[in-house]
Design an enzyme around this catalytic site. Structure first.
Site, PDB file in Angstrom:
ATOM      1  N   GLU A 113      86.175  17.853  49.580  1.00 26.62           N
ATOM      2  CA  GLU A 113      85.743  16.908  48.560  1.00 26.62           C
ATOM      3  C   GLU A 113      84.601  16.067  49.116  1.00 26.62           C
ATOM      4  O   GLU A 113      84.318  16.086  50.315  1.00 26.62           O
ATOM      5  CB  GLU A 113      86.909  16.029  48.084  1.00 26.62           C
ATOM      6  CG  GLU A 113      87.961  16.825  47.320  1.00 26.62           C
ATOM      7  CD  GLU A 113      89.003  15.957  46.638  1.00 26.62           C
ATOM      8  OE1 GLU A 113      88.923  14.714  46.729  1.00 26.62           O
ATOM      9  OE2 GLU A 113      89.920  16.517  46.010  1.00 26.62           O
ATOM     10  N   HIS A 229      85.003   7.192  38.746  1.00 27.54           N
ATOM     11  CA  HIS A 229      84.946   8.626  38.998  1.00 27.54           C
ATOM     12  C   HIS A 229      83.766   9.178  38.214  1.00 27.54           C
ATOM     13  O   HIS A 229      83.626   8.908  37.022  1.00 27.54           O
ATOM     14  CB  HIS A 229      86.240   9.311  38.565  1.00 27.54           C
ATOM     15  CG  HIS A 229      86.395  10.679  39.159  1.00 27.54           C
ATOM     16  ND1 HIS A 229      85.591  11.740  38.799  1.00 27.54           N
ATOM     17  CD2 HIS A 229      87.240  11.160  40.104  1.00 27.54           C
ATOM     18  CE1 HIS A 229      85.944  12.807  39.491  1.00 27.54           C
ATOM     19  NE2 HIS A 229      86.941  12.486  40.299  1.00 27.54           N
ATOM     20  N   ARG A 275      80.895   8.987  46.012  1.00 29.46           N
ATOM     21  CA  ARG A 275      81.207   8.834  44.594  1.00 29.46           C
ATOM     22  C   ARG A 275      80.357   7.796  43.880  1.00 29.46           C
ATOM     23  O   ARG A 275      79.997   7.971  42.714  1.00 29.46           O
ATOM     24  CB  ARG A 275      82.689   8.461  44.427  1.00 29.46           C
ATOM     25  CG  ARG A 275      83.592   9.676  44.427  1.00 29.46           C
ATOM     26  CD  ARG A 275      84.997   9.312  44.048  1.00 29.46           C
ATOM     27  NE  ARG A 275      85.801  10.527  43.989  1.00 29.46           N
ATOM     28  CZ  ARG A 275      87.108  10.536  43.793  1.00 29.46           C
ATOM     29  NH1 ARG A 275      87.755   9.403  43.658  1.00 29.46           N
ATOM     30  NH2 ARG A 275      87.769  11.668  43.734  1.00 29.46           N
ATOM     31  N   HIS A 334      88.370   4.605  37.887  1.00 28.43           N
ATOM     32  CA  HIS A 334      89.336   5.525  38.491  1.00 28.43           C
ATOM     33  C   HIS A 334      90.202   4.858  39.553  1.00 28.43           C
ATOM     34  O   HIS A 334      91.367   5.199  39.707  1.00 28.43           O
ATOM     35  CB  HIS A 334      88.564   6.687  39.106  1.00 28.43           C
ATOM     36  CG  HIS A 334      89.426   7.819  39.582  1.00 28.43           C
ATOM     37  ND1 HIS A 334      90.294   8.509  38.747  1.00 28.43           N
ATOM     38  CD2 HIS A 334      89.545   8.396  40.801  1.00 28.43           C
ATOM     39  CE1 HIS A 334      90.907   9.452  39.428  1.00 28.43           C
ATOM     40  NE2 HIS A 334      90.490   9.407  40.683  1.00 28.43           N
ATOM     41  N   ARG A 369      85.930   4.001  48.111  1.00 26.33           N
ATOM     42  CA  ARG A 369      87.018   4.831  48.627  1.00 26.33           C
ATOM     43  C   ARG A 369      86.572   6.271  48.880  1.00 26.33           C
ATOM     44  O   ARG A 369      85.928   6.886  48.040  1.00 26.33           O
ATOM     45  CB  ARG A 369      88.177   4.834  47.615  1.00 26.33           C
ATOM     46  CG  ARG A 369      89.320   5.764  47.972  1.00 26.33           C
ATOM     47  CD  ARG A 369      90.354   5.788  46.852  1.00 26.33           C
ATOM     48  NE  ARG A 369      89.821   6.387  45.650  1.00 26.33           N
ATOM     49  CZ  ARG A 369      90.205   7.572  45.158  1.00 26.33           C
ATOM     50  NH1 ARG A 369      91.118   8.284  45.776  1.00 26.33           N
ATOM     51  NH2 ARG A 369      89.688   8.032  44.041  1.00 26.33           N
TER      52      ARG A 369
END
Length: 504
Positions: A113, A229, A275, A334, A369
């Site tokens: 990821e 997100h 992100r 998110h 995060r």
């Protein structure tokens, strides 16, 4: 009416249930606002749990990736602690019956990821990790002799005695309001997604735990840092279904409506950039009129139903066949990096109160995060909190102060402020919009006679900290302060007796 218990756990997601199981044989009561598992963001997690589980990986490398993603605000000691304890907690889940995906040789199948150096995300049935983990824990918790689960009941406020100690909570359910007195109270209440118009979280996640703790004087850290997100499926559903980041890990491409890939012009890592950068890119493309889509037709194609069944079902319900069509995407709230300050054992700044999971702020996530670190944080700190509490004797705590029963936001104002939070405290922010929101929240607070709603406190904390942070860092991006401040600092806030918010 009142009920006494030893340990009260408010929240029945991954953090709450893992803690309850690890507490055995110490008895506890677990409070769930819906049938257990139904209101928990944990059950909706698609990606999985990140941990250094392969021979090529190491806790040191995992910690390094976590620190790099957090934009200068990750506590390096905490990052290393979580990275080193993480693998054992994943093995605990295996022992609890979680059916993580495995390769033919029996090793865990790990996915890549964004911002991870190599594949380290343990998944279940492709994108069903959260659901399957929760299913295994619920099965054990409902049979455990030390655990009493109370479903369809909500905590209204914490009980705080004249010494400032937390000694339980005021509970509402089945038309009754009553006290649960406890020697130890743990908040595992999740995040703040339900405060926004577009979110991947359950609507019950409205920052109530954070507001309850702040009202009692608990220190709050970094509430301005909200992770969006980048690839919620843009089909008008509320909550928004999620197109897992693992899709991009498998090679799916972010493209505009003409099919042109656009991520390379925003970051050298392209689709696997951090992100916050991907979320702003998707936001920009959508607002430019070019729109944003996730094209997995080549990378996944016919394997969609088997590898990503949740995403596939969400798309097909909207008459989009992701095997042959790109998926329309938009940023959605998110995860909340900020929360109730908690130490490495889950202790808050208030005696008798602990916080674990998304409602806490441990220093792990910083300003941004790292993907799939949230479930890891939940089990690591739930396990550490259990170790601490198992070694303590039960304390007989008396409640001897006036009750606090907050008023409730009506549905009309809930909807209005969800739209305002998305517009004024969203992916891109500025002083004028945020100040407008701050004034509207203050005006609304004036309409209540005494105790304002918990989630209103949370929104006020978030916008206050966001206005004060005059820089762009991680998930907090200001169009009027686009530069990164050379002084990396946390935001620490307290709600004073008069309801005023003080930035420390």
């Amino acid at each position: 009416m009142s009920k006494n218990c030893d340990v009260l756990i408010i929240g029945a997601g991954l953090a709450g249930l893992f803690l309850a199981l690890k507490l055995a044989p110490r008895k506890c009561v677990v409070l769930s606002p819906a049938p257990v598992g139904n209101a928990a963001s944990s059950a909706w997690a698609q990606g999985g749990i990140a941990a250094a589980l392969s021979k090529a990986d190491s806790p040191e490398l995992h910690a390094k990736d976590t620190i790099n993603a957090g934009a200068g605000l990750v506590d390096e000691v905490v990052a290393n602690l979580v990275a080193h304890e993480g693998p054992q907690r994943v093995y605990n889940l295996l022992e609890y019956g979680v059916p993580f995906d495995k390769k033919e040789n029996g090793e865990l199948a790990l996915s890549l990821e964004a911002a991870h150096s190599l594949p380290r995300v343990a998944r279940v049935a492709g994108d069903l990790a959260g659901r399957e983990i929760m299913k295994s824990l619920i099965a054990l918790a409902t049979k455990a002799e030390n655990i009493e689960i109370i479903e369809n009941h909500t905590a209204l406020s914490l009980l705080q005695n004249s010494n400032g100690q937390i000694c339980g909570a005021i509970i509402k359910g089945d038309g009754d309001v009553f006290h649960i007195n406890a020697s130890q109270t743990i908040l595992a209440t999740g995040g703040i997604g339900g405060l926004y118009a577009v979110t991947t979280n359950p609507m019950q996640s409205r920052g109530q735990g954070l507001g309850m703790a702040a009202r009692c004087g608990a220190m709050i850290a970094d509430p301005e840092f909200v992770q969006f997100h980048p690839t919620a499926i843009n089909i008008g559903k509320d909550p928004a279904p999620l197109a897992s980041e693992a899709l991009r890990g498998e090679g799916a491409d972010l493209v505009d409506r003409f099919g042109v890939p656009f991520m390379k012009k925003y970051h050298e890592l392209g689709n696997l950039a951090p992100r916050d950068i991907v979320a702003r890119a998707v936001f920009t493309e959508n607002h430019s009129g070019k729109r944003a889509f996730l094209d997995a037709t080549k990378a996944i194609g016919d394997e969609f139903p088997n590898h990503f069944p949740t995403v596939f079902a969400s798309c097909m319900d909207a008459n989009i066949d992701p095997r042959i069509q790109p998926i329309p995407v938009t940023p959605a709230v998110h995860y909340h990096m900020g929360g109730i300050v908690a130490d490495m054992w889950g202790k808050t700044t208030l005696q008798g109160l602990s916080a674990i999971g998304e409602c806490s702020s441990t220093g792990l996530h910083g300003a941004n995060r790292l993907a799939s670190n949230s479930l890891l944080e939940a089990i690591v700190f739930a396990g550490r909190c259990a170790e601490r509490l198992k070694g303590q004797e039960t304390e007989d705590v008396k409640f001897d102060a006036p009750e606090i029963i907050p008023e409730v936001m009506d549905k009309t104002n809930q909807k209005a402020f969800r739209m305002l939070m998305s517009a004024d405290l969203g992916v891109v922010r500025n002083k004028n919009d945020m100040t407008r929101l701050e004034h509207l929240l203050a005006d609304y607070a004036e309409t209540f006679d005494k105790w304002i709603p918990n989630e209103l406190i949370t929104m006020q904390l978030m916008v206050k900290a966001a206005i004060a942070r005059k820089e762009s860092r991680g998930s907090h991006f200001r169009s009027d302060f686009t530069q990164l401040d050379t002084n990396a600092r946390h935001s620490y806030l307290l709600v004073e007796d008069e309801g005023n918010i003080k930035i420390l």
